[in-house]
Design a protein around this motif. Structure first.
Motif, PDB file in Angstrom:
ATOM      1  N   VAL A  57       0.876  -1.060   0.038  1.00 18.95           N
ATOM      2  CA  VAL A  57       0.209   0.017   0.027  1.00 18.95           C
ATOM      3  C   VAL A  57       0.933   1.325  -0.050  1.00 18.95           C
ATOM      4  O   VAL A  57       1.786   1.213   0.693  1.00 18.95           O
ATOM      5  N   ASP A  58       0.392   2.044  -0.857  1.00 15.42           N
ATOM      6  CA  ASP A  58       1.289   3.306  -1.072  1.00 15.42           C
ATOM      7  C   ASP A  58       0.714   4.455  -0.048  1.00 15.42           C
ATOM      8  O   ASP A  58      -0.131   4.999  -0.165  1.00 15.42           O
ATOM      9  N   THR A  59       1.667   4.474   1.357  1.00 17.45           N
ATOM     10  CA  THR A  59       1.285   5.455   2.245  1.00 17.45           C
ATOM     11  C   THR A  59       1.338   6.953   1.740  1.00 17.45           C
ATOM     12  O   THR A  59       0.844   7.949   2.455  1.00 17.45           O
ATOM     13  N   GLY A  60       1.855   7.498   0.671  1.00 15.86           N
ATOM     14  CA  GLY A  60       2.289   8.629   0.455  1.00 15.86           C
ATOM     15  C   GLY A  60       1.474   8.905  -1.105  1.00 15.86           C
ATOM     16  O   GLY A  60       1.876   9.951  -1.824  1.00 15.86           O
ATOM     17  N   PHE A  61       0.133   8.048  -1.206  1.00 15.23           N
ATOM     18  CA  PHE A  61      -0.470   8.432  -2.449  1.00 15.23           C
ATOM     19  C   PHE A  61      -1.150   9.693  -2.384  1.00 15.23           C
ATOM     20  O   PHE A  61      -1.894  10.201  -1.441  1.00 15.23           O
ATOM     21  N   SER A  62      -0.771  10.580  -3.404  1.00 14.65           N
ATOM     22  CA  SER A  62      -1.032  12.110  -3.423  1.00 14.65           C
ATOM     23  C   SER A  62      -2.230  12.658  -4.288  1.00 14.65           C
ATOM     24  O   SER A  62      -2.575  13.633  -4.260  1.00 14.65           O
ATOM     25  N   GLY A  63      -2.855  11.557  -5.025  1.00 13.18           N
ATOM     26  CA  GLY A  63      -3.815  11.946  -5.883  1.00 13.18           C
ATOM     27  C   GLY A  63      -3.702  11.202  -7.236  1.00 13.18           C
ATOM     28  O   GLY A  63      -2.982  10.692  -7.502  1.00 13.18           O
ATOM     29  N   ILE A  64      -4.849  11.422  -8.094  1.00 15.01           N
ATOM     30  CA  ILE A  64      -5.069  10.590  -9.396  1.00 15.01           C
ATOM     31  C   ILE A  64      -4.040  10.788 -10.171  1.00 15.01           C
ATOM     32  O   ILE A  64      -3.499  10.216 -11.056  1.00 15.01           O
ATOM     33  N   ARG A  65      -3.327  12.210 -10.303  1.00 19.14           N
ATOM     34  CA  ARG A  65      -2.446  12.536 -11.240  1.00 19.14           C
ATOM     35  C   ARG A  65      -1.068  11.992 -10.738  1.00 19.14           C
ATOM     36  O   ARG A  65      -0.115  12.048 -11.421  1.00 19.14           O
ATOM     37  N   ASP A  66      -1.012  11.317  -9.653  1.00 19.43           N
ATOM     38  CA  ASP A  66       0.228  10.804  -9.121  1.00 19.43           C
ATOM     39  C   ASP A  66       0.094   9.341  -9.265  1.00 19.43           C
ATOM     40  O   ASP A  66       1.258   8.597  -8.989  1.00 19.43           O
ATOM     41  N   VAL A  67      -0.716   8.671  -9.942  1.00 19.54           N
ATOM     42  CA  VAL A  67      -1.169   7.255  -9.744  1.00 19.54           C
ATOM     43  C   VAL A  67      -0.008   6.318 -10.490  1.00 19.54           C
ATOM     44  O   VAL A  67       0.321   5.411 -10.063  1.00 19.54           O
ATOM     45  N   HIS A  68       0.433   6.997 -11.613  1.00 25.27           N
ATOM     46  CA  HIS A  68       1.696   6.560 -12.546  1.00 25.27           C
ATOM     47  C   HIS A  68       2.773   6.297 -11.961  1.00 25.27           C
ATOM     48  O   HIS A  68       3.364   5.139 -11.575  1.00 25.27           O
ATOM     49  N   ARG A  69       3.224   7.215 -11.250  1.00 25.99           N
ATOM     50  CA  ARG A  69       4.352   7.128 -10.126  1.00 25.99           C
ATOM     51  C   ARG A  69       4.220   6.273  -9.119  1.00 25.99           C
ATOM     52  O   ARG A  69       5.019   5.456  -8.849  1.00 25.99           O
ATOM     53  N   SER A  70       2.963   6.257  -8.408  1.00 29.52           N
ATOM     54  CA  SER A  70       2.773   5.566  -7.107  1.00 29.52           C
ATOM     55  C   SER A  70       2.949   4.208  -7.857  1.00 29.52           C
ATOM     56  O   SER A  70       3.337   3.262  -6.839  1.00 29.52           O
TER      57      SER A  70
END
Length: 499
Positions: free
Chosen positions: A238-251
């Motif tokens: 689980v990515d605890t630093g997920f910052s939003g939909i535009r960050d999904v690829h990096r996540s």
């Protein structure tokens, strides 16, 4: 998710903005307009930053459909949701056919708006998985972590798992992930499961209910940890630093790399990125150097019995120290390289080490099977060193029989493991000798046989159904069959039939 709202009636505009802000989710209003001209001017300047447009149809200067038509031509990534009254319902229905994402009826219902935004969020999540954006949402702009993203990965060694995709569809069906999640305490429509780039991967986007936001980690632990009790092994991060939909690829890339570095043989884990488990440190590699040198010396002395005992100890030390699978790959590669170099035999040095080790790792779901697969490869090297021509002849005869068996049974649910078991080989050894014989892995050979038969069937009749062809050549899932067919041929089964 960045939203642009177009509405010429101030009370309705205020209501829409207030409702969206009340959701406290990953929704940011980045602009508003009351007529078509101002809307297009804003889109020209900010189009790359907009994810969704919510637009009334009847607005001054240029109507909403004209604005949406301009948007789709110049910024096709933007999703459009139109607002309409009951009197314009047929008008709205026609708009949907023009690639409008969906519509909302006036007066705006809060629940319907919420559902539409959640649908749009999922769609944009899929889009940004495939195409990264450079306009990520700053971490500090997210008030509450109401969305969380997790990656599930089957097997012990996911780095090259796409090489053995035929092993995974049946396993996902056995695990029944979606059925389990539907029976858990997750409210309806609060999670979305997406296929990863490999069939060994699934990505789940969770919407955290408001009452669990302050304890979202425990909420996800309660939901996901029972999956780690199932067979076979599965690694969940689980990515605890997920910052939003535009960050999904990096996540997703971060989670993939994280799982590659932390997954262990035959062991299920629930992990939270970027926290490395305490027992996974890189300080163990030097301890295996003496083992490596000792095994190489025993091989040069052709001492098979002592070599086997030392190899068992080598694998046992890997297990005791909980070494991640990626590091195990490197240790075994070092061992095989050292043994080959010390033997100074031309035929031994011909072995393709990266492919061989990859087979060993992917096809080893326990430490016992890891030993058996590695042991079989070393025995084949001892055969070369001892120059046992009878063993080599027997092996060639076996490969010919395996080839014939695969041609006869490719329509059945066979794979590298099941074929190896039938012929008394380890999967890694079977893959090695088959690759030497056919210059292709058993898994790819099965696919090749199936696709060639599928092409024959698709060419024979323009009335045949794709799902029937898929079932005939051994694929229960016609969608998966279509993906494989297109990967091999470059076109879909339907396009192949038309040609």
């Amino acid at each position: 998710m960045n939203i642009f709202v177009i509405e010429d009636e101030p009370p309705i505009l205020r209501d829409i903005l207030a409702i969206i802000k009340s959701f406290h989710e990953d929704y940011q209003i980045i602009g508003k307009a009351s007529n078509g001209k101002d809307a297009i001017d804003f889109i020209k300047a900010q189009g790359n930053n907009i994810d969704v447009i919510i637009s009334d149809i009847q607005i001054p200067v240029l109507n909403g459909l004209e604005v949406i038509d301009y948007t789709h031509k110049h910024f096709p990534h933007i999703l459009s949701i139109i607002l309409t009254g009951y009197s314009n319902f047929e008008y709205a229905r026609k708009a949907i056919k023009c690639d409008v994402f969906d519509y909302l009826l006036k007066p705006i219902d809060e629940n319907e708006l919420h559902q539409q935004l959640q649908k749009a969020y999922t769609r944009k999540c899929l889009d940004y998985m495939k195409t990264p954006t450079h306009n990520s949402i700053p971490q500090e702009s997210i008030l509450e972590p109401q969305y969380q993203i997790a990656m599930l990965s089957l097997g012990s060694f996911p780095v090259y798992s796409s090489l053995y995709n035929e092993l995974f569809p049946e396993v996902w069906r056995q695990l029944k992930i979606e059925e389990y999640l539907d029976q858990s305490k997750i409210p309806d429509q609060q999670y979305w499961m997406i296929d990863g780039t490999s069939l060994a991967e699934k990505i789940i986007l969770f919407h955290i209910p408001e009452k669990y936001i302050s304890c979202s980690r425990q909420y996800l632990t309660d939901i996901l940890s029972p999956l780690c009790e199932k067979e076979p092994s599965i690694t969940i991060a689980v990515d605890t630093g997920f910052s939003g939909i535009r960050d999904v690829h990096r996540s997703i890339l971060n989670l993939k790399n994280f799982i590659n570095k932390t997954s262990q043989i035959g062991m299920s884990q629930l992990l939270f990125y970027p926290e490395i488990p305490a027992n996974q440190t890189p300080e163990y590699s030097s301890a295996f150097l003496s083992y490596c040198n000792r095994l190489a010396k025993l091989m040069s002395q052709k001492n098979i019995s002592v070599f086997e005992a030392e190899l068992k100890n080598y694998i046992k030390q890997i297990q005791i120290q909980h070494i991640p699978a990626l590091q195990v790959y490197r240790l075994i590669s070092d061992l095989l390289n050292t043994c080959i170099q010390i033997c100074d035999n031309t035929h031994v040095s011909d072995i393709n080490i990266p492919s061989t080790i990859t087979d060993i790792m992917i096809l080893s779901d326990t430490y016992s099977t890891l030993y058996e697969n590695l042991h079989s490869i070393f025995l084949s090297l001892f055969e070369i060193i001892l120059d046992d021509k009878d063993i080599g002849t027997d092996r060639n005869h076996a490969v010919i029989k395996i080839d014939a068996y695969m041609k006869e049974h490719y329509r059945e649910p066979i794979n590298t493991k099941s074929i190896a078991e039938k012929f008394g080989f380890t999967p890694a050894y079977l893959s090695k000798i088959f690759r030497e014989y056919k210059s292709i892995t058993p898994a790819d050979y099965i696919i090749q046989l199936r696709i060639e038969k599928a092409k024959e069937l698709l060419s024979s009749s323009s009335n045949c159904k794709i799902k029937d062809v898929a079932a005939f050549v051994g694929y229960d899932d016609s969608l998966y069959f279509s993906k494989v067919f297109k990967k091999i041929t470059g076109i879909s089964p339907r396009q192949y039939m038309e040609k």
